[in-house]
Structure formats: structure tokens, C-alpha cells
Design an enzyme around this catalytic site. Sequence first.
Site, PDB file in Angstrom:
ATOM      1  CG  ASP A 280      -1.831   0.935   1.102  1.00  9.99           C
ATOM      2  OD1 ASP A 280      -2.150   1.571   0.347  1.00  9.99           O
ATOM      3  OD2 ASP A 280      -3.516   0.387   1.763  1.00  9.99           O
TER       4      ASP A 280
HETATM    5  C1  BGC Z   1      -5.650   3.231   0.332  1.00  9.90           C
HETATM    6  C2  BGC Z   1      -5.262   2.316  -0.886  1.00  9.90           C
HETATM    7  C3  BGC Z   1      -5.267   3.069  -2.055  1.00  9.90           C
HETATM    8  C4  BGC Z   1      -3.759   3.527  -1.947  1.00  9.90           C
HETATM    9  C5  BGC Z   1      -3.676   4.413  -4.072  1.00  9.90           C
HETATM   10  C6  BGC Z   1      -3.787   3.836  -0.124  1.00  9.90           C
HETATM   11  O1  BGC Z   1      -3.259   4.793   0.725  1.00  9.90           O
HETATM   12  O2  BGC Z   1      -5.036   2.843   1.446  1.00  9.90           O
HETATM   13  O3  BGC Z   1      -6.507   1.618  -1.162  1.00  9.90           O
HETATM   14  O4  BGC Z   1      -4.750   1.345  -2.785  1.00  9.90           O
HETATM   15  O5  BGC Z   1      -3.427   4.541  -1.225  1.00  9.90           O
HETATM   16  O6  BGC Z   1      -4.135   5.163  -3.658  1.00  9.90           O
END
Ligand code: BGC
Length: 751
Positions: A280
Amino acid sequence: MRRKMLCLALLGFALSLGARDKKMDAYVSRLMSKMTLSEKIGQLNLLPGGDVTTGAAMNNELGTLIAQGQLGAVLNTVGRDKIQAMQKIAVEQSRLGIPLLVGLDVIHGYQTIYPIPLAQSCSWDVEGIEAGARIAAEEATSDGINWTFSPMVDIALDPRWGRIAEGSGEDPYLGSLIAQAMVRGYQGDFSSRHDILACLKHYALYGAVEAGRDYNTVDMSHLRMYNQYFPPYKAAVEAGVGSVMTSFNLVDGQHATANRWLLRDVLRQQWGFQDFTVTDYGSIGEMTSHGFGDLKHNSELAINAGTDMDMCATGFQQHLETLVKEGKVSKKTIDEACRRILEAKYKLGLFDEPYRHCNMSDDEQAAHLFTDAHRKAARDFTAETFVLLKNEGQILPLKKSARIALIGPNGDTTDGLLGTWVVARPKSNSYPSLRQAIEEAVKGQGEVYFAQGCNIAPYGRMREAGTSWYIPVVDAEKAHREAMAAAAKADVIVCAMGEGADYSGESHSRVTLDMPETQMALLRDLATLGKPIVLLNFAGRPTTMAWEKEHIPAIMNVWFGGTEMAPALCDVLFGDKVPSGHLTTTLPQHAGQVPLYYNHLNTGRPTNDYEPTFRLYSSNYFEVSNGPAWPFGFGLSYTTFEYGTMNVEQNGRTLKASVTVKNTGDYDATEVVQCYIRDIACRYSRPVKELKGFERVTLRKGESKTVTITLTQESLSFYDENGKLIFEPGEFDIMMGSNSRDVQQKRVTVM
Ligand code: BGC
């Protein structure tokens, strides 16, 4: 029948992949034989795409990285032309011309926005959800995106957590079916330019963050992981999801991003996942605050544990080459990660046609984005997601000839209807607010008097004015006066109240679940007028409505429904469609009860969930009974359904539970018939109820139908702490009904 067709489809998919696998293997091997170590590591990096077309400093830097083959993927760039410019650099200027993966959070639609996933799950319409994912895939791939960070399948039991909006609620069985449907909808069989790579997230247990506070820690037994939290991840892997995102939290004291047990033993060995994993956002960097070491060390831990791609921490970019030279990371590990990412690009057809997602003409593109057909499908589906909780005196449906006072902060917003995660939202004036939709629906017959009535909420720490991004700040006294005046003129008051669209989602946790006091005060005053009132409860999470439940005769949970929410809501409000949504999370009586979920384990001193008085030395509270305000699976209709006596037929370890349901009311309508089990005695304590099957059944007025749910040995089994599926012969309760509380029950012995 449906199951059989699904199996055949999956088999066909697997066979076609098998044949393609060999070609893919050969292609990727040939390509990798030409790659330097640095180019291989380049594929493992994911950075924000930005806009290379503007030539701004940061973007030139990005362009250089792409040209040097140092970037495998980008995220968060919206717009075909910008994406094409980046893809051109990758294909035409980098030494080997390897195209980019282009990722975005397309979570509940791209331009045609569907309801938030929590609302979608309340439809229990798995095919409708799949169709919505398909539309999202078609739209996103027409605008340059080839990878979506969806489905989010985290089981969540704590409504304080704002990201409960993004998942499918509290049930692992329903969550698994939805996870698979979304993967199918997104990826198809990878043969069309509109098939998008899906990304399962957040692996694992992100929905169990302590105290519902985002990014918080998690600690859980393996038994619980396997039985309650893992099933939707596993199901998505079985459906062939092409990538998996690790979560921000710890699992067994190790970061999910650097957890060998999670990434190698469970995901790959036990479940057979063969594609790539991605962190993530910035997770490898965050491992430092968790106390694992510096970025270099964390990069080593992550890649060795089984993380293939680094989202935005730049740990792999800065340190992997040195780590290989120092012998801390093997070339084999880099090769494996690189191969998986190249395979994903191959499956998407990017090597044959690198511009296939970003080369449509304007006209061609227009035929795929926010089209009438997509909007119509969204409108029909959205109407299935509203959950009617109360309808005393049959206030609903409303007459189109009525004089309606529409009151509340969510009554005349468009952006405010969309919900969390709408990165490529359409223009605010291209779809209607509730006020506009109601005015349109009653045109020539009734009257609409709109008043915002109050400010949405003064949550002290949330943004400077303490209001939603989408709802204007008004003079509170004047607004209140206007609302009371509008209500005084009307036959019926419709309140569009509750949360703002931006009260849920990432980094939006709450400690209370009540309607904000500004709105409560107005609602109480409106109730004194003694007129029929309908509360449309806007919510991105399960909220509490203790006062409302007692004093407001009609309540419908309408969540956040996307671009077509307002017309869909009119369809239901005026009875052109009949509500059929059923809750997929328990609605608590009080925030102090959370986590509150139907499939809990029993205590040694249980009380009846609805016991009115406190009992000393029993498991209960002083203030309220243990039960919910509204249970999991609950949802009313404008019609009434009568359930006949349940029957259970047994054939060895296969059970057929059936019940005849009759539509005894005045509307053709859809009911969700649910089947639960309880394992009575077992080596592990098992939940008091577990959903194991359901059917959405549509019945005309007066019609009846027998619904049969087949339970197999697998339905009666559970996982041990090592992930082994176990069946223990013995007694089981089989239950059927319209929600998890109101069920009929039969005890059977299965040997
Ligand atoms: C979130 C994810 C997301 C990623 C990309 C993160 O902060 O937890 O769910 O896909 O950002 O935007």
C-alpha cells in the site's frame, strides 16, 4: 445451476490461460534475458504519475525515470492524453520499450459512479455488482487506466472505521461472493481491451484496526483470521485476481508488507496465488515508525517476505541494487518479482498493443464514458441498495401529487451524493441532486419546498469550518426558520440528513455514530409539527439512530449512491420501484456496543439479545440490551412476505433447506431469503449464526415460491488454526428467514 455455470466458466478461463501461459512464459523469459538488474528492479517501482505533458520539474524527473526503464507502473494520473504521453516515453524512449501499468482507485465506478461498496453489498445482488464492476472497467480502460486498486474485501466489524464504506460489510460468505463477482467484472478473461487488472486489498486484516482508528494496529488469532477475515481474500484469489495489495497494519507483530507467513505460506502456498503483490502507499517507508528499521532494511524485509512492487516508498528504487550486491537479496527473488509484473502486462495485452487503453478518439471514448446505458444500469442497481428500516403507517411510498418539504444538508447536493473514492468524478452539473430529481418526478402534480435547514456538522477537528467539503455553510438560525416554514406548508416532510459523503473513507474515523447534533436539533423540531416524516439516512457506515427509531415513523438508509442516486431514490420514494436492500452490517443501538456483529461467539453467560432489564453476572450492559437496533440481513419492503414452515431434507452430508415465501402485500417485490447455520458442539467454539446461503426472489402480488438452499459438507465445515478445512460430525441448527434475527430453526444431526 448458477454454481455449475460458474465452475464451467472458471474451468474455461483456466484452460485458456494454460495455453497462453506457455506463450507468455516464453515471451517473458526472452524479454528478461535482455534486461539488466537495474531494469528488472525498475519494474518493481510504482510512483504517482503526475503529468509529464506539462514539463514541470517533478514531471521531467518522472519522464527521465520512465525513459531509463526505472519505473514499472504509475498511479493517480487521470486522463487519456497524460497517460498516453507517459506510455509513449516508456515504449519509445526506454531501451526495451516495456509499457507501464497505470493504476487508479476505481472503487465504485469511474465516471458513472455506483453506490459505495457497503451500499452495493446491501443489494445482495451479486450479478448486479459484477455488472457494475464491468462498467467501471469499460470506462476506466477507455481513459487510459489498466489497473484498478479494487476490490477492497476487508471484513469490518467496527463502524468507527471510515473505510467500512469501501467493503462489503461483516459477513465472510457474502463478502466472498462479492469479491469474486468484482474480480470477474473487472478482469473478464483478459481478452478485451476493456478487461482491467484487479487488485485485491488490503491483505490482510486491515478491517480489524483497533478502536476503528485508521492505520492502527491489529492483533488476532489465526483461527479467527482463517474463519472470519481470510475467506474473501481467498475467494478473490480463487477467482483469479491478478494482483494483491498488502495492508498498512501488523499481522502477528510483523508488517503485512514484510510478512513471509502471510505472503508466501498462506497466499502462495495454501491458496495458490501466482501473480504479483504490491505494497500500500508508502508502506515500506512506514515500517520505520512501526519500529523495524530504516528504509533499506525494510526494503530487504519486504522483498524477501514476498512483496513484489513498492508503491511510493522508493525503497526498492533506492536500495534493491545495493542489497543484491551485498548478497542480502538474491537475484532469483528480483527475477521472480519482475516476471510476475511482466506477466500482468502480458495478460493485459500491453506488449502487443501498448496504447490500447489510451488511444481512443474523443468520439470513441464518449461511447464508453458516462453513457446513457451505464447510467440506466446504475440507476436500476442503486435502487436495490436502499434499506427500508421502518415504515409505520405506510408513509412510503409518497404520492407524486403531495406537497413535499425536502429538508436537510444532503437535499440539494450533487458531489455530496457520490461517496468516498471518486477520483474521476463527472462534472457536478451532469447529474441531478435529490431536490432536482424530486422536482422532476412530481412535475405538474405536486410541490417541492426545499430548505437546507442547518449546517451538516460541527465536528471540531474535521477541517476548519467543521463542515463537509460538499455542503455550503449557512446561517444556522435563518436556515432553521426556513426549514420550519417549508415544513409547515407541506403534507409530508422528507429529511435528507445524516453523514456527509466525506465522513467515511480513508482516514475518516469517528468516535460517535450518531447524527450530528446540528441536524438532530432540527429533526426534533420538525417532529413536533406532527406531520408524516421520512428520514433518508445518508451514511458511509452503520450509524446509530436511537431517538430517530423511536420518534420518526419512516426511516430508510440510503448510504451514498453515486451519480444516479437521486433518480434511483425517486423511483423508490414514489413507489415505481420497491425497496429490497438488506443490511450487511449490524446497526448498533449505541456506539459503546461496537464491535457488534451477528456472527459472534457465545459467552459462558449469555443473555437474550433483546432482554429489557440488566442482569447481574451475565454478559450485558447497564444502559442497553446486547442486541442491535436493526440486525444483519434486515430490510423491509412496501409489500409483506409470509414465510411457510421450513423444511430440511438430508442426504448424507448434503442438506436442502427450503421454505415457501408468499408475497401477501400490494406490490410486486424482491425478498432476500437467508439461510444460517450453527455448529452446536465442536472442538472450537463456533459462531451463534453463520450465513451459508441466500436467494433474492422476486414475487408478484399474491405469488409464492419455494426457495431451496443447498448446504454441503463444506458449508458445515470450518478452518483450524493452520487453515485446514475441517468437518466435525454432530448436531447443527439450520435457520432460514428474512434477516439474522427472525429465523425459523431445525436441529439436524449430520454424521
Ligand atoms: C489506500 C489504498 C489505495 C492507495 C492508492 C492508500 O492510501 O490505503 O486503498 O489503493 O492509497 O491510492
